[in-house]
Design a protein around this motif. Structure first.
Motif, PDB file in Angstrom:
ATOM      1  N   THR A  62      -7.370 -10.648   2.117  1.00 45.29           N
ATOM      2  CA  THR A  62      -7.495  -9.223   2.405  1.00 45.29           C
ATOM      3  C   THR A  62      -8.808  -8.682   1.853  1.00 45.29           C
ATOM      4  O   THR A  62      -8.904  -7.541   1.422  1.00 45.29           O
ATOM      5  CB  THR A  62      -6.308  -8.438   1.792  1.00 45.29           C
ATOM      6  OG1 THR A  62      -6.197  -8.778   0.407  1.00 45.29           O
ATOM      7  CG2 THR A  62      -5.025  -8.723   2.519  1.00 45.29           C
ATOM      8  N   LYS A  64      -8.311  -2.162  -4.350  1.00 45.76           N
ATOM      9  CA  LYS A  64      -6.932  -2.334  -3.883  1.00 45.76           C
ATOM     10  C   LYS A  64      -5.924  -1.593  -4.760  1.00 45.76           C
ATOM     11  O   LYS A  64      -4.986  -0.974  -4.260  1.00 45.76           O
ATOM     12  CB  LYS A  64      -6.571  -3.821  -3.847  1.00 45.76           C
ATOM     13  CG  LYS A  64      -7.339  -4.641  -2.838  1.00 45.76           C
ATOM     14  CD  LYS A  64      -6.904  -6.110  -2.932  1.00 45.76           C
ATOM     15  CE  LYS A  64      -7.737  -7.001  -2.053  1.00 45.76           C
ATOM     16  NZ  LYS A  64      -7.350  -8.421  -2.190  1.00 45.76           N
ATOM     17  N   GLU A 101       0.574  -3.670   2.101  1.00 50.43           N
ATOM     18  CA  GLU A 101      -0.431  -4.529   2.724  1.00 50.43           C
ATOM     19  C   GLU A 101      -1.104  -5.449   1.719  1.00 50.43           C
ATOM     20  O   GLU A 101      -1.366  -6.619   2.000  1.00 50.43           O
ATOM     21  CB  GLU A 101      -1.481  -3.652   3.419  1.00 50.43           C
ATOM     22  CG  GLU A 101      -2.538  -4.430   4.177  1.00 50.43           C
ATOM     23  CD  GLU A 101      -3.480  -3.537   4.951  1.00 50.43           C
ATOM     24  OE1 GLU A 101      -4.533  -4.045   5.398  1.00 50.43           O
ATOM     25  OE2 GLU A 101      -3.169  -2.338   5.116  1.00 50.43           O
ATOM     26  N   PHE A 102      -1.371  -4.931   0.507  1.00 50.64           N
ATOM     27  CA  PHE A 102      -2.111  -5.715  -0.483  1.00 50.64           C
ATOM     28  C   PHE A 102      -1.224  -6.498  -1.444  1.00 50.64           C
ATOM     29  O   PHE A 102      -1.606  -7.565  -1.922  1.00 50.64           O
ATOM     30  CB  PHE A 102      -3.033  -4.795  -1.288  1.00 50.64           C
ATOM     31  CG  PHE A 102      -4.118  -4.149  -0.479  1.00 50.64           C
ATOM     32  CD1 PHE A 102      -4.782  -4.854   0.508  1.00 50.64           C
ATOM     33  CD2 PHE A 102      -4.476  -2.827  -0.699  1.00 50.64           C
ATOM     34  CE1 PHE A 102      -5.791  -4.271   1.253  1.00 50.64           C
ATOM     35  CE2 PHE A 102      -5.479  -2.227   0.035  1.00 50.64           C
ATOM     36  CZ  PHE A 102      -6.135  -2.953   1.030  1.00 50.64           C
ATOM     37  N   TYR A 103      -0.010  -5.963  -1.744  1.00 50.16           N
ATOM     38  CA  TYR A 103       0.811  -6.584  -2.785  1.00 50.16           C
ATOM     39  C   TYR A 103       2.242  -6.886  -2.346  1.00 50.16           C
ATOM     40  O   TYR A 103       3.014  -7.433  -3.125  1.00 50.16           O
ATOM     41  CB  TYR A 103       0.862  -5.664  -4.022  1.00 50.16           C
ATOM     42  CG  TYR A 103      -0.495  -5.413  -4.624  1.00 50.16           C
ATOM     43  CD1 TYR A 103      -1.168  -6.410  -5.322  1.00 50.16           C
ATOM     44  CD2 TYR A 103      -1.106  -4.172  -4.499  1.00 50.16           C
ATOM     45  CE1 TYR A 103      -2.421  -6.173  -5.875  1.00 50.16           C
ATOM     46  CE2 TYR A 103      -2.360  -3.920  -5.042  1.00 50.16           C
ATOM     47  CZ  TYR A 103      -3.013  -4.934  -5.726  1.00 50.16           C
ATOM     48  OH  TYR A 103      -4.253  -4.696  -6.258  1.00 50.16           O
ATOM     49  N   ARG A 139       2.140  -9.618   2.604  1.00 53.93           N
ATOM     50  CA  ARG A 139       0.693  -9.437   2.521  1.00 53.93           C
ATOM     51  C   ARG A 139      -0.028 -10.648   3.094  1.00 53.93           C
ATOM     52  O   ARG A 139       0.470 -11.774   3.045  1.00 53.93           O
ATOM     53  CB  ARG A 139       0.254  -9.219   1.070  1.00 53.93           C
ATOM     54  CG  ARG A 139       0.451 -10.417   0.170  1.00 53.93           C
ATOM     55  CD  ARG A 139       0.084 -10.052  -1.266  1.00 53.93           C
ATOM     56  NE  ARG A 139       0.206 -11.184  -2.178  1.00 53.93           N
ATOM     57  CZ  ARG A 139       1.325 -11.552  -2.759  1.00 53.93           C
ATOM     58  NH1 ARG A 139       2.446 -10.885  -2.498  1.00 53.93           N
ATOM     59  NH2 ARG A 139       1.355 -12.584  -3.580  1.00 53.93           N
TER      60      ARG A 139
END
Length: 359
Positions: free
Chosen positions: A225, A202, A215-217, A221
């Protein structure tokens, strides 16, 4: 007492200097040109490469053997005895795919405008007529000859100099990150793409792509994930995308460009736009611009409009409006799709053509 005195070392470098150009010569109504007779030829428009003027000769009935068609590159110099060191590659374009295949290569050698060496090749057996007329190189009574000319100019020699610096090795961070991707060590996210799975990190993805970062952080989010499903993308495209993210490089460009009509590069441009990888998007535009031809230009133009590639739009419009290919482009499937999916591109092409006519 003798003292050792170091021997002074100096260096200079000689590098070849070349100029290269490509010319496409389209011949329509092939069957109507048959029967002209031996030694009767059709000449292309003249073109310049390396400061010298060239043209292509096409003999529908051949010049030495009626069972062959003949094609020549000719050095067109007004001053008799002009000498040019050059090489050439004469090709025929596959009218079903837009890709070209080499039929004859010459050189490097001297072209002399004062004798028969101004022609390449030195014989008239370019392509056997029966094979040519049954091939993909003749469609709808039309053929396209492609000629790539490379002119060798005076070699460039650098000034003599003393070595003044310690050579630094190239950056190898891409190799280390590439191994991280290959070995999957500490991977913390898995992607499912078209039935295939890919593991990644990630932090690396977020560092390279603002879309992955959000999207990840980002504040929106998802809680979980660990597994991300990506729709509307081929696994082969995602694999190349990951390689670029980790190494800032692409695999062997020859394999990508020789893919039918650069299809992989088109998919990769769409993926780069989707994940805001601006450098990759520019690289894809550059490759598509360098590989434009009659078959691909309409499809590439539509793609450029759909993904806001302004420079690629300009290159495509310039190709269509500044050469005698509009009729051939209009006969392609890509052009038919362009009319329905991106009519604004046709409007821009029309405006550009009118401006050229007024100047």
């Amino acid at each position: 007492m003798d003292h050792h005195v170091p021997t002074p070392t100096t260096a200079s470098t000689c590098t070849p200097e070349t100029a290269q150009g490509r010319h496409l010569f389209e011949v329509t109504g092939y069957s109507k040109h048959r029967g002209m007779g031996h030694e009767k030829f059709i000449r292309s428009g003249t073109f310049f490469v390396g400061g010298h003027q060239w043209s292509i000769r096409f003999y529908p009935d051949g010049i030495t053997d009626k069972d062959y068609i003949s094609v020549y590159l000719e050095l067109m110099e007004e001053k008799e005895g002009s000498k040019v060191r050059a090489s050439c590659d004469l090709k025929l374009v596959d009218l079903t795919t837009g890709l070209s295949a080499s039929v004859h290569r010459t050189g490097p050698r001297m072209f002399n405008s004062g004798d028969v060496s101004k022609f390449a090749p030195q014989d008239g057996l370019f392509k056997k007529r029966s094979e040519f007329e049954a091939s993909v190189y003749l469609r709808d009574d039309r053929l396209v000859i492609e000629c790539i000319v490379t002119v060798m100019t005076e070699p460039k020699v650098s000034a003599t100099k003393l070595p003044t610096k310690i050579e630094m090795p190239p950056s190898d961070i891409g190799n280390h990150l590439g191994k991280l991707l290959e070995e999957e060590e500490c991977a913390d996210v898995t992607f499912s793409v078209g039935g295939e799975t890919f593991t990644a990190h990630k932090l690396v993805l977020a560092m390279r792509s603002p879309v992955f970062k959000a999207e990840f952080y980002g504040p929106m989010r998802e809680r979980s994930t660990q597994l991300v499903t990506i729709d509307d993308m081929q696994p082969a495209v995602f694999r190349v995308l990951l390689q670029f993210i980790y190494t800032d490089s692409l695999p062997d460009m020859k394999d990508l460009v020789e893919d039918v009509n650069c299809e992989m590069i088109r998919h990769l441009l769409v993926a780069a736009d989707r994940y805001a990888l601006d450098r990759l998007k520019l690289i894809c535009q550059s490759i598509l611009a360098e590989n434009l031809n009659v078959i691909t230009v309409a499809t590439t133009l539509a793609l450029a409009y759909q993904h806001n590639c302004n420079m690629l739009q300009d290159v495509c419009l310039e190709y269509i409006t500044s050469s005698d290919v509009m009729d051939a482009v209009a006969a392609t499937e890509g052009y038919k799709n362009l009319k329905t999916t991106c009519p604004s591109a046709l409007a821009d092409a029309f405006e550009k053509t009118m401006k050229l006519l007024r100047t």
